[in-house]
Design an enzyme around this catalytic site. Structure first.
Site, mmCIF file in Angstrom:
data_model
loop_
_atom_site.group_PDB
_atom_site.id
_atom_site.type_symbol
_atom_site.label_atom_id
_atom_site.label_comp_id
_atom_site.label_asym_id
_atom_site.label_seq_id
_atom_site.Cartn_x
_atom_site.Cartn_y
_atom_site.Cartn_z
ATOM 1 N N ARG A 101 0.683 -1.239 0.033
ATOM 2 C CA ARG A 101 -0.249 -0.119 0.044
ATOM 3 C C ARG A 101 0.932 1.308 -0.023
ATOM 4 N NH1 ARG A 101 -4.427 0.139 4.411
ATOM 5 N NH2 ARG A 101 -2.697 0.861 5.761
ATOM 6 N N LYS B 70 -2.508 6.395 1.478
ATOM 7 C CA LYS B 70 -2.317 6.777 2.939
ATOM 8 C C LYS B 70 -1.369 7.926 2.935
ATOM 9 C CE LYS B 70 -2.353 4.550 7.398
ATOM 10 N NZ LYS B 70 -3.631 5.047 7.901
ATOM 11 N N GLU C 135 -15.999 6.207 4.388
ATOM 12 C CA GLU C 135 -15.402 5.891 5.705
ATOM 13 C C GLU C 135 -15.456 6.577 6.891
ATOM 14 O OE1 GLU C 135 -11.356 4.782 5.135
ATOM 15 O OE2 GLU C 135 -11.083 6.312 3.604
#
Ligand code: PLP
Ligand code: COI
Length: 341
Positions: free
Chosen positions: A82, A184, A220
């Site tokens: 990620r 992220k 989210e």
């Protein structure tokens, strides 16, 4: 190794300086060998890319002490992958996966006295991060970068442990439709700060962010994905291109199917449907699975039948199975557990 003298069972989710951190620098197109160091402070130029244009990405994972006394971490290969996706999207160099995993193991091993003992409910939070370190004044990527990993012992992310949370539907968006919501990057969290501060001031634990394009679908929260359970016991998680692909959520979907024999599907979830679900939880490394009791949409209360006192029964089974796998009480799927010592 002698453990630090800490009241492990009463730790919150905070930063505490530990003894060692990992650092590697990128210059002239290559990463150096990297090292474990003791200095927690970073000195960078006033015009560094991270300071001017927020060129930074990060990860979060945990080290656990298992029932039989080993120190392990959970799926660090997925964090490495990620971070690669995040770095590429912000025009940053990739820190190679094998080196990422080796560095995580090395820094946890160096800080083994800080890894909370089994049964305390605490874990060692591991925060890999990377930022543009040389000066840039025109808008462009930096040429030099620093990759670091810090570790800090933590307890539950939400105060009160497993007390069900109350969320509000936010009027702010945390991401743009074709932006950076699925990586992220520190900038996404900067975007969420005003929303979280005002949510707390109004007495809510967190925000439910809607999809920024149509504002009709559930995305989210600021730091976790959603997981819902239907009244007939099916697990449902929201699908969207602008949410972070949570490693916890992906693991829970597999746990639901393979360990609990439940149906699980990833699909778009509309705000209008929330009233029909039996249970709701937030899932993530920091959140683990935190139950949600109520979501408030501009004065309209959506109360889940699982209530405000305890986790719903399926959420609890998922929680027990996942934490059982992480703490070595339940056999893990192949490749999920990386033994450190
Ligand atoms: N969503 C956001 C915005 C997050 O910051 C996190 C935390 O990492 C998650 C979801 C959960 O992801 P993971 O399960 O990989 O920790
Ligand atoms: C994590 O769960 O690791 C995160 O990065 C989320 C953050 C809100 C602490």
């Amino acid at each position: 190794m002698e453990k630090k003298n800490i009241d492990w069972s009463n730790l919150g989710f905070g930063y505490q300086i530990t003894d060692y951190r990992y650092v590697s620098n990128y210059k002239n197109g290559a990463w150096d060998d990297g090292a474990i160091i003791t200095d927690p402070n970073i000195v960078i130029n006033e015009c560094a890319g991270v300071l001017q244009y927020s060129q930074s990405v990060f990860e979060g994972l945990k080290a656990y002490t298992t029932q039989d006394g080993h120190i392990v971490c959970f799926r660090p290969d997925l964090n490495a992958e990620r971070m690669e996706t995040s770095a590429k999207k912000l025009e940053m160099p990739v820190f190679p996966k094998e080196r990422f995993i080796a560095a995580v193991k090395e820094v946890v091993k160096a800080n083994d006295a800080w890894v909370p003992p089994y049964g305390t409910g605490a874990t060692l939070y591991i925060r890999p991060y990377m930022f543009g370190s040389n000066s840039v004044i025109g808008v462009k990527p930096a040429d030099e970068y620093q990759f670091r990993i810090l570790t800090t012992p933590v307890g539950p992310y939400f105060k009160g442990g497993v007390r069900p949370l109350t969320l509000r539907v936010s009027d702010f968006d945390r991401a743009a439709p074709r932006g950076t919501g699925n990586i992220k990057a520190g900038l996404n969290y900067a975007m969420s700060l005003h929303a979280i501060v005002t949510a707390h001031a109004e007495g809510y634990d967190e925000n439910l962010f809607l999809d920024p394009a149509t504002r009709t679908k559930v995305e989210e929260t600021g730091g976790a994905n959603f997981l819902f359970v239907t009244k007939d016991g099916k697990v449902v998680t929201p699908k969207s291109d602008s949410i972070l692909p949570s490693i916890t959520r992906r693991s829970l979907v597999q746990v639901a199917k393979e360990y609990l024999g439940l149906e699980a599907e990833e699909r778009e979830v509309y705000l209008d449907e929330l009233k029909d679900f039996a249970e709701c939880g937030l899932c993530g490394t920091a959140a683990v699975i935190s139950p949600v009791g109520k979501i408030v949409d501009h004065g309209k209360e959506i109360c889940f039948p699982s209530g405000m006192q305890e986790m719903g029964p399926i959420t609890k089974k998922l929680y027990d199975t996942l934490t059982g796998i992480q703490m070595g009480r339940i056999e893990a799927p192949k490749g999920w557990i990386e033994v450190i010592e």
